[in-house]
Every structure is written in structure tokens, then in C-alpha cells.
Motif scaffolding. Structure first.
Motif, PDB file in Angstrom:
ATOM      1  N   TYR A   1       1.605 -10.423  -3.241  1.00 52.53           N
ATOM      2  CA  TYR A   1       2.797 -10.464  -2.376  1.00 52.53           C
ATOM      3  C   TYR A   1       3.600  -9.171  -2.438  1.00 52.53           C
ATOM      4  CZ  TYR A   1       1.941 -15.519  -2.245  1.00 52.53           C
ATOM      5  OH  TYR A   1       1.373 -16.752  -2.139  1.00 52.53           O
ATOM      6  N   HIS A   2       4.050  -8.772  -3.625  1.00 62.51           N
ATOM      7  CA  HIS A   2       4.865  -7.560  -3.771  1.00 62.51           C
ATOM      8  C   HIS A   2       4.303  -6.721  -4.916  1.00 62.51           C
ATOM      9  CE1 HIS A   2       7.868  -9.266  -1.067  1.00 62.51           C
ATOM     10  NE2 HIS A   2       7.729 -10.389  -1.749  1.00 62.51           N
TER      11      HIS A   2
ATOM     12  N   VAL B   1       0.839  -1.206   0.000  1.00 65.38           N
ATOM     13  CA  VAL B   1       0.000   0.000   0.000  1.00 65.38           C
ATOM     14  C   VAL B   1       0.872   1.253   0.000  1.00 65.38           C
ATOM     15  CG1 VAL B   1      -1.686   1.336   1.330  1.00 65.38           C
ATOM     16  CG2 VAL B   1      -1.996  -1.129   1.033  1.00 65.38           C
ATOM     17  N   ALA B   2       1.914   1.268   0.807  1.00 65.07           N
ATOM     18  CA  ALA B   2       2.798   2.441   0.870  1.00 65.07           C
ATOM     19  C   ALA B   2       3.475   2.709  -0.476  1.00 65.07           C
ATOM     20  CB  ALA B   2       3.852   2.244   1.962  1.00 65.07           C
ATOM     21  N   GLN B   3       3.851   1.654  -1.188  1.00 60.81           N
ATOM     22  CA  GLN B   3       4.479   1.810  -2.502  1.00 60.81           C
ATOM     23  C   GLN B   3       3.457   2.185  -3.571  1.00 60.81           C
ATOM     24  OE1 GLN B   3       6.242  -2.034  -2.889  1.00 60.81           O
ATOM     25  NE2 GLN B   3       8.057  -1.504  -1.669  1.00 60.81           N
ATOM     26  N   LEU B   4       2.232   1.698  -3.429  1.00 64.44           N
ATOM     27  CA  LEU B   4       1.184   1.942  -4.417  1.00 64.44           C
ATOM     28  C   LEU B   4       0.633   3.363  -4.351  1.00 64.44           C
ATOM     29  CD1 LEU B   4      -0.846   0.949  -6.560  1.00 64.44           C
ATOM     30  CD2 LEU B   4      -2.284   0.142  -4.644  1.00 64.44           C
ATOM     31  N   GLU B   5       0.484   3.914  -3.171  1.00 64.27           N
ATOM     32  CA  GLU B   5      -0.192   5.205  -3.006  1.00 64.27           C
ATOM     33  C   GLU B   5       0.379   6.327  -3.875  1.00 64.27           C
ATOM     34  OE1 GLU B   5      -0.357   5.500   1.282  1.00 64.27           O
ATOM     35  OE2 GLU B   5      -2.470   4.854   1.241  1.00 64.27           O
ATOM     36  N   PRO B   6       1.706   6.525  -3.957  1.00 65.75           N
ATOM     37  CA  PRO B   6       2.199   7.603  -4.820  1.00 65.75           C
ATOM     38  C   PRO B   6       1.937   7.352  -6.308  1.00 65.75           C
ATOM     39  CG  PRO B   6       4.048   6.514  -3.706  1.00 65.75           C
ATOM     40  CD  PRO B   6       2.779   5.921  -3.175  1.00 65.75           C
TER      41      PRO B   6
ATOM     42  N   VAL C   1      -3.036  -8.752  -2.308  1.00 68.64           N
ATOM     43  CA  VAL C   1      -3.398  -8.873  -3.714  1.00 68.64           C
ATOM     44  C   VAL C   1      -3.862  -7.506  -4.181  1.00 68.64           C
ATOM     45  CG1 VAL C   1      -4.929  -9.963  -5.398  1.00 68.64           C
ATOM     46  CG2 VAL C   1      -4.125 -11.266  -3.416  1.00 68.64           C
ATOM     47  N   LEU C   2      -3.334  -7.059  -5.315  1.00 66.77           N
ATOM     48  CA  LEU C   2      -3.728  -5.773  -5.883  1.00 66.77           C
ATOM     49  C   LEU C   2      -4.647  -6.010  -7.064  1.00 66.77           C
ATOM     50  CD1 LEU C   2      -3.610  -2.711  -6.160  1.00 66.77           C
ATOM     51  CD2 LEU C   2      -1.496  -2.999  -7.473  1.00 66.77           C
ATOM     52  N   LEU C   3      -5.841  -5.433  -6.980  1.00 68.22           N
ATOM     53  CA  LEU C   3      -6.839  -5.557  -8.032  1.00 68.22           C
ATOM     54  C   LEU C   3      -7.157  -4.186  -8.608  1.00 68.22           C
ATOM     55  CD1 LEU C   3      -9.361  -7.814  -6.088  1.00 68.22           C
ATOM     56  CD2 LEU C   3      -7.730  -8.581  -7.809  1.00 68.22           C
ATOM     57  N   ALA C   4      -7.436  -4.181  -9.901  1.00 63.58           N
ATOM     58  CA  ALA C   4      -8.002  -3.017 -10.573  1.00 63.58           C
ATOM     59  C   ALA C   4      -9.309  -3.528 -11.166  1.00 63.58           C
ATOM     60  CB  ALA C   4      -7.072  -2.476 -11.639  1.00 63.58           C
TER      61      ALA C   4
ATOM     62  N   VAL D   1       1.390  -2.206 -12.789  1.00 59.62           N
ATOM     63  CA  VAL D   1       0.464  -1.144 -12.378  1.00 59.62           C
ATOM     64  C   VAL D   1       0.513   0.003 -13.380  1.00 59.62           C
ATOM     65  CG1 VAL D   1      -0.016   0.594 -10.601  1.00 59.62           C
ATOM     66  CG2 VAL D   1       0.555  -1.757  -9.936  1.00 59.62           C
ATOM     67  N   ARG D   2       1.717   0.428 -13.722  1.00 55.39           N
ATOM     68  CA  ARG D   2       1.858   1.544 -14.675  1.00 55.39           C
ATOM     69  C   ARG D   2       1.315   1.166 -16.054  1.00 55.39           C
ATOM     70  NH1 ARG D   2       4.425   5.876 -12.893  1.00 55.39           N
ATOM     71  NH2 ARG D   2       5.618   5.735 -10.962  1.00 55.39           N
ATOM     72  N   ALA D   3       1.560  -0.063 -16.483  1.00 54.95           N
ATOM     73  CA  ALA D   3       1.048  -0.505 -17.782  1.00 54.95           C
ATOM     74  C   ALA D   3      -0.478  -0.509 -17.771  1.00 54.95           C
ATOM     75  CB  ALA D   3       1.585  -1.887 -18.123  1.00 54.95           C
ATOM     76  N   HIS D   4      -1.068  -0.955 -16.683  1.00 51.85           N
ATOM     77  CA  HIS D   4      -2.525  -0.970 -16.583  1.00 51.85           C
ATOM     78  C   HIS D   4      -3.074   0.462 -16.628  1.00 51.85           C
ATOM     79  CE1 HIS D   4      -6.479  -2.521 -15.581  1.00 51.85           C
ATOM     80  NE2 HIS D   4      -6.604  -1.465 -14.784  1.00 51.85           N
ATOM     81  N   CYS D   5      -2.461   1.349 -15.864  1.00 46.14           N
ATOM     82  CA  CYS D   5      -2.931   2.743 -15.841  1.00 46.14           C
ATOM     83  C   CYS D   5      -2.762   3.400 -17.207  1.00 46.14           C
ATOM     84  CB  CYS D   5      -2.174   3.546 -14.789  1.00 46.14           C
ATOM     85  SG  CYS D   5      -2.599   3.095 -13.092  1.00 46.14           S
TER      86      CYS D   5
END
Length: 85
Positions: free
Chosen positions: A65-66, A19-24, A54-57, A72-76
Motif C-alpha cells: 500500500y505505502h 515507485v516514485a518514492q522508492l526510486e531515489p 507490494v514491494l518485494l526484495a 527498505v533502508r533496514a533491508h538494504c
């Protein structure tokens, strides 16, 4: 609304790290982050149990896990733009 969902556990350090890495990154792309504690939802715990975090969009699993920053960037970047017409 563009929202990431993190299947998490309160006591899970990997969950907090993800979560800390994802937020920015989410802020950079204008997405929100929703954290769901699977231990509070038996049906989610049954589905995601040992995979958290687990990270879902939406229904798309981006990583577990990590944080996979490239995924994430490719999805965005590939997210359909809203029409200006």
C-alpha cells in the motif's frame, strides 16, 4: 543483482506513488526497480490482487500500500556485503 520488485497496476495511483518514492532510495543503495503489472499475469493477480502495490526484495515482502522507508533502508543496510577475498 540487487533488485526491488513492485507488484503494481497501471491505473493504481498508490503504485505510482510508491515507485516514485522508492526510486531515489534504490539509486542511493545501487538497487534497481522492476515494476510488474499484476493484471498482465493471472497467477500474480491471484496472489497479490488487493494488496498492490507490494514491494518485494527477492521473496521478502517489505511493505504494501505505502512505502515503508525504514523497512527498505533496514533491508538494504542488512544486505550481505560481497566478499573482497
Amino acid at each position: 543483482m540487487r533488485e526491488f520488485t513492485v507488484m503494481s497496476r497501471e491505473w493504481c495511483h498508490l503504485c505510482h506513488d510508491l515507485v516514485a518514492q522508492l526510486e531515489p532510495i534504490a539509486a542511493e543503495y545501487g538497487w534497481s526497480v522492476k515494476v510488474v503489472d499484476v493484471d498482465q499475469h493471472p497467477e500474480l493477480e491471484a496472489r497479490w490482487d488487493e494488496l498492490v502495490p507490494v514491494l518485494l526484495a527477492g521473496d521478502v515482502e517489505l511493505c504494501h500500500y505505502h512505502l515503508d522507508e525504514l523497512a527498505v533502508r533496514a533491508h538494504c543496510a542488512g544486505f550481505p556485503l560481497e566478499s573482497s577475498l
